[in-house]
Write an enzyme that holds these catalytic residues in place. Structure first.
Site, short mmCIF file in Angstrom:
data_model
loop_
_atom_site.label_atom_id
_atom_site.label_comp_id
_atom_site.label_asym_id
_atom_site.label_seq_id
_atom_site.Cartn_x
_atom_site.Cartn_y
_atom_site.Cartn_z
N GLU A 1 0.85 -1.19 0.00
CA GLU A 1 0.00 0.00 0.00
C GLU A 1 0.88 1.24 0.00
O GLU A 1 2.00 1.23 0.52
CB GLU A 1 -0.92 0.01 1.23
CG GLU A 1 -2.05 -0.98 1.14
CD GLU A 1 -3.18 -0.73 2.15
OE1 GLU A 1 -3.15 0.28 2.88
OE2 GLU A 1 -4.09 -1.56 2.20
N ASP B 1 -9.26 2.70 8.82
CA ASP B 1 -9.07 3.87 7.95
C ASP B 1 -9.88 5.06 8.45
O ASP B 1 -9.37 6.17 8.59
CB ASP B 1 -9.52 3.57 6.51
CG ASP B 1 -8.54 2.67 5.77
OD1 ASP B 1 -7.36 2.61 6.16
OD2 ASP B 1 -8.97 2.05 4.78
N HIS C 1 -5.43 0.64 -2.02
CA HIS C 1 -5.88 -0.66 -1.52
C HIS C 1 -5.66 -1.70 -2.62
O HIS C 1 -5.86 -1.38 -3.80
CB HIS C 1 -7.38 -0.63 -1.21
CG HIS C 1 -7.72 -0.21 0.18
ND1 HIS C 1 -8.98 -0.34 0.69
CD2 HIS C 1 -6.96 0.33 1.17
CE1 HIS C 1 -9.00 0.12 1.94
NE2 HIS C 1 -7.78 0.54 2.24
N HIS D 1 -4.59 6.90 0.14
CA HIS D 1 -3.80 5.67 0.15
C HIS D 1 -4.40 4.66 -0.81
O HIS D 1 -5.54 4.82 -1.26
CB HIS D 1 -3.59 5.11 1.56
CG HIS D 1 -4.82 4.51 2.20
ND1 HIS D 1 -5.83 5.29 2.74
CD2 HIS D 1 -5.21 3.23 2.39
CE1 HIS D 1 -6.76 4.49 3.25
NE2 HIS D 1 -6.42 3.23 3.04
#
Ligand SMILES: [Zn+2]
Length: 156
Positions: A32, A107, A96, A94
């Site tokens: 990630e 998150d 995934h 971010h």
């Protein structure tokens, strides 16, 4: 790219989209990635102008990204200075390893903690998650969830 939201228009710059594309978790082992989002707000127009890229100080694995506070703060200070205070912190992004991502409970918890604990210039914040086929955007106004938007990556 321009996205019409409930309360405003959101524009995401080409350089931000380029960085998002660079870190899409296509390879089965890619970790990630993530960083912070900065931009400008004019009335009901929000321009996401820049985003930070992963740094050596971040913790990264296949299913986790935890960004370094120091690297992010440096990025924010730089943008603030160069723009003479116009470009400010607007949230987090971010990746995934999913086609169509959605935020985990962690998150959401971490994001809320981040925007609640920091002294911030904006009342609008974004949590963006980059999946393999779509991008998930969650919008917070006055530190409360307001709206979510899903954009197909091939539309970008
Ligand atoms: Zn996540």
């Amino acid at each position: 790219m321009n996205i019409r939201c409930y309360n405003f228009n959101l524009s995401i710059s080409q350089s931000v989209l380029k960085i998002f594309n660079r870190y899409v978790q296509i390879h089965p082992k890619s970790p990630e990635s993530g960083g912070i989002l900065t931009g400008e707000i004019y009335d009901n127009i929000i321009n996401l102008l820049n985003c930070s890229e992963p740094s050596d100080l971040d913790q990264r694995s296949r299913y986790n990204f935890s960004r370094s506070f120091i690297a992010a703060q440096k990025f924010i200070n730089e943008k603030f200075k160069i723009s003479r205070g116009r470009e400010i912190y607007l949230g987090e992004w971010h990746t995934h390893p999913e086609d169509h991502p959605s935020p985990s409970n962690t998150d959401r918890k971490n994001f809320l903690k981040t925007i609640k604990n920091n002294h911030l210039n904006s009342n609008v914040h974004f949590m963006i998650i980059i999946g393999r086929l779509s991008i998930y955007i969650e919008i917070y106004i006055d530190k409360k969830f307001d709206e979510k938007i899903i954009v197909t990556r091939s539309d970008l």
